[in-house]
Write an enzyme that holds these catalytic residues in place. Sequence first.
Site, PDB file in Angstrom:
ATOM      1  CG  ASP A  54      -2.181   0.847   0.996  1.00 12.30           C
ATOM      2  OD1 ASP A  54      -2.368   1.344  -0.134  1.00 12.30           O
ATOM      3  OD2 ASP A  54      -2.968   1.007   1.940  1.00 12.30           O
ATOM      4  CG  HIS A 114      -2.364  -5.868   4.838  1.00 12.50           C
ATOM      5  ND1 HIS A 114      -3.162  -6.961   5.129  1.00 12.50           N
ATOM      6  CD2 HIS A 114      -2.453  -5.719   3.495  1.00 12.50           C
ATOM      7  CE1 HIS A 114      -3.685  -7.451   4.023  1.00 12.50           C
ATOM      8  NE2 HIS A 114      -3.280  -6.705   3.018  1.00 12.50           N
ATOM      9  CG  ASN A 167      -7.024  -6.247   2.840  1.00 17.31           C
ATOM     10  OD1 ASN A 167      -6.568  -5.242   2.307  1.00 17.31           O
ATOM     11  ND2 ASN A 167      -6.876  -7.453   2.315  1.00 17.31           N
ATOM     12  CG  ASP A 168      -6.668  -0.376   2.693  1.00 20.76           C
ATOM     13  OD1 ASP A 168      -5.704   0.080   3.348  1.00 20.76           O
ATOM     14  OD2 ASP A 168      -7.073   0.153   1.639  1.00 20.76           O
TER      15      ASP A 168
END
Length: 354
Positions: A54, A114, A167-168
């Site tokens: 990312d 992440h 995850n995000d």
Amino acid sequence: MGRLLGVGLLGDRWRSWGERLLALRNRLKASREVESVDLPNCHLIKGIEAGADDIDILPNGLAFFSVGLKCPGLHSFSPDKPGGILMMDLKKENPRALELRISRGFNLASFNPHGISTFIDSDDTVYLFVVNHPEFKNTVEIFKFEEEENSLLHLKTIKHELLPSVNDIIAVGPAHFYATNDHYFSDPFLKYLETYLNLHWANVVYYSPDEVKVVAEGFDAANGINISPDKKYIYVADILAHEIHVLEKHPNMNLTQLKVLKLDTLVDNLSIDPSSGDILVGCHPNGQKLFIYDPNNPPSSEVLRIQNILCEKPTVTTVYANNGSVLQGSSVASVYDRKLLIGTLYHRALYCEL
């Protein structure tokens, strides 16, 4: 008769398994190949050898990279090296990626970053939110960015039962965020079953110091998340459903679905072009190659630009595509002042001048 019935039931079960495997291959786009779309003036970024999953860029051109992500069952080019946060100043003529120092007391050995997101407070304090998987667990770390020292001061670790498989993240306050759970379960085997059975139990959670709640659910595998420039809408990528969901944000921070954009690729992280409001999407044309790594047939890369996502027929353009010969497994693309950064799940990262 009993044996015949048993054979019949076994046959039905095998048929069901076969149908589910075929459906999973379709969700992974296992047969898709990508045609190259090249960009001039590109080079691989030195110092990023094992993924930059990312990227987030501040308004002043400072770009943050989360590097070195490791996931169970996923290939890694540096399995024994902890992850980190790198920074690149895109205002410089020949920018280089530098690793940021992290304050004492934070466990660097198990750092496994992440998704990331930045938030600038009213007093210009910059906070960096990082999804972290120490020992494959799930936390959100909040850091204060100290620009003069090129360092991060660790402020807080967040754990919560509603954040089992983060995850995000998109920060909306100094300790407030929306986060995607790509699975309902945290156990790797149960995650696999959840994916195989196509349960659609993934969700989006809103977190604040005063309230934590599920605000959207029913996703196959909720992945990248971002917010519109006017802060009215939240965008969520559903990677295995090949969709981007547009959700309206309400004053109580709840979300309601406005529309769904269907695509022909596995959509990973979402970034916003600050000059236009367009969405840039890091995509995986073939998910099977991503998860079953073959150096002779590596995963490909694809970057899409989505213009006017709120209109009836948004414009979708392929900005970059590669068969894996240059860049393997693109997961994010971010742009600043005609400079494009493309990160990957576990490979290299690309810098392009548009």
